[in-house]
Design a protein around this motif. Sequence first.
Motif, PDB file in Angstrom:
ATOM      1  N   HIS A  32      59.235  74.485  90.067  1.00  0.00           N
ATOM      2  CA  HIS A  32      58.987  73.282  90.190  1.00  0.00           C
ATOM      3  C   HIS A  32      57.600  72.716  90.033  1.00  0.00           C
ATOM      4  CE1 HIS A  32      63.071  72.707  92.315  1.00  0.00           C
ATOM      5  NE2 HIS A  32      62.974  73.868  92.393  1.00  0.00           N
ATOM      6  N   TYR A  33      57.518  71.405  89.897  1.00  0.00           N
ATOM      7  CA  TYR A  33      56.267  70.578  89.982  1.00  0.00           C
ATOM      8  C   TYR A  33      56.518  69.486  90.966  1.00  0.00           C
ATOM      9  CZ  TYR A  33      56.937  66.802  86.535  1.00  0.00           C
ATOM     10  OH  TYR A  33      57.420  65.703  85.757  1.00  0.00           O
ATOM     11  N   THR A  34      55.320  68.792  91.131  1.00  0.00           N
ATOM     12  CA  THR A  34      55.408  67.653  92.216  1.00  0.00           C
ATOM     13  C   THR A  34      56.189  66.547  91.953  1.00  0.00           C
ATOM     14  OG1 THR A  34      53.210  66.853  91.789  1.00  0.00           O
ATOM     15  CG2 THR A  34      53.522  68.508  93.407  1.00  0.00           C
ATOM     16  N   LEU A 108      51.658  73.913  92.266  1.00  0.00           N
ATOM     17  CA  LEU A 108      50.828  72.434  92.413  1.00  0.00           C
ATOM     18  C   LEU A 108      50.319  71.927  91.088  1.00  0.00           C
ATOM     19  CD1 LEU A 108      49.348  72.865  96.195  1.00  0.00           C
ATOM     20  CD2 LEU A 108      51.249  71.737  95.448  1.00  0.00           C
ATOM     21  N   VAL A 109      51.055  71.483  90.558  1.00  0.00           N
ATOM     22  CA  VAL A 109      50.650  70.402  89.478  1.00  0.00           C
ATOM     23  C   VAL A 109      51.636  69.213  89.416  1.00  0.00           C
ATOM     24  CG1 VAL A 109      49.710  72.391  88.033  1.00  0.00           C
ATOM     25  CG2 VAL A 109      52.096  71.831  87.859  1.00  0.00           C
ATOM     26  N   VAL A 115      47.806  68.524  85.297  1.00  0.00           N
ATOM     27  CA  VAL A 115      49.184  68.596  84.700  1.00  0.00           C
ATOM     28  C   VAL A 115      49.079  70.005  84.103  1.00  0.00           C
ATOM     29  CG1 VAL A 115      50.589  67.788  82.456  1.00  0.00           C
ATOM     30  CG2 VAL A 115      49.143  66.078  84.151  1.00  0.00           C
ATOM     31  N   GLU A 116      48.275  70.443  83.680  1.00  0.00           N
ATOM     32  CA  GLU A 116      48.276  71.848  83.033  1.00  0.00           C
ATOM     33  C   GLU A 116      47.884  72.821  84.183  1.00  0.00           C
ATOM     34  OE1 GLU A 116      48.781  73.170  80.051  1.00  0.00           O
ATOM     35  OE2 GLU A 116      49.055  71.103  78.971  1.00  0.00           O
ATOM     36  N   GLY A 155      57.972  69.861  84.458  1.00  0.00           N
ATOM     37  CA  GLY A 155      57.067  69.365  83.698  1.00  0.00           C
ATOM     38  C   GLY A 155      56.773  70.111  82.404  1.00  0.00           C
ATOM     39  N   ALA A 156      56.160  69.286  81.256  1.00  0.00           N
ATOM     40  CA  ALA A 156      56.150  70.019  79.892  1.00  0.00           C
ATOM     41  C   ALA A 156      55.529  71.472  79.825  1.00  0.00           C
ATOM     42  CB  ALA A 156      55.781  69.064  78.965  1.00  0.00           C
ATOM     43  N   ALA A 157      54.247  71.256  80.322  1.00  0.00           N
ATOM     44  CA  ALA A 157      53.364  72.572  80.615  1.00  0.00           C
ATOM     45  C   ALA A 157      54.305  73.691  81.206  1.00  0.00           C
ATOM     46  CB  ALA A 157      52.156  72.297  81.151  1.00  0.00           C
ATOM     47  N   LEU A 158      54.671  73.552  82.599  1.00  0.00           N
ATOM     48  CA  LEU A 158      55.190  74.514  83.350  1.00  0.00           C
ATOM     49  C   LEU A 158      56.340  75.145  82.641  1.00  0.00           C
ATOM     50  CD1 LEU A 158      54.993  74.057  87.311  1.00  0.00           C
ATOM     51  CD2 LEU A 158      54.076  76.162  85.680  1.00  0.00           C
TER      52      LEU A 158
END
Length: 256
Positions: A32-34, A108-109, A115-116, A155-158
């Motif tokens: 997950h991201y935030t 934690l992004v 973001v990255e 998110g796109a990066a993760l």
Amino acid sequence: MAIDLVSRAEWGARAPRGSYSRLTSTKGVKVHYTGGRVDPAIVDDHARCVAVVKSIQSFHMDGNGWMDIGYSMIACPHRKVFVGRGPHNLPAANGSGLNSGHYAVLGLVGNSGLVEPPDGVLHAILDAVDYLRAQGGAGKEIKGHRDGYSTDCPGAALYAWVKKGAPRPGGGGQEPDPETTPKWPGRLLKYPPIMRGDDVRDWQRQIARLGYTIEVDGAYGPESKAVCVRFQKDRKLDPDGVVGKLTWDAAFTPLP
């Protein structure tokens, strides 16, 4: 390197409102991201990571009405892993009907600001995965939150990293540094009477990092003895409640 756990006591977690539903195993982990802005300043200040985790718990409990933070573990840029609900406890972040299938690990992004994911976040996510496999019966799957649930998370990066097979940065982790691992102090830690010292605190802190609930107060009393017995049973050691060299070394040796 061995996992660098931040226990619930160390990050100041609120007590859960009720009892967790228990899990014996899962298919794996969902990342997950935030979903909000993460201040890039957390990369240089671990105290800011603690503040973010505490704010997430407050939002989940007071905003969502959940009994606790929804994630199993939280990974920060300093390659530290916060204990959320922990192994064998049902998470709440994956979505209705999906929580029993996978543990939930937050990196934690966010969707703005940071973001990255820094390498420390990726390492910490994988450290959390290894920990949940060893301690919580997690299976081999590493998926994104969006897999099976309508969301942009993680998110796109993760998510691109997950789709690549979640490789560890640099092709591998660091070896444990023997200079940073406390050596057995040469005395038996036992109760009664209550024993105090930095060696007691070192052992308590390590046991907390392994997911056991213990107060890190430097005093080896009845609570520490009871936790020691549980740990010794888990590691197939003589459950005498005494921290000798075998029990000490077992606490500081990663599981294979």
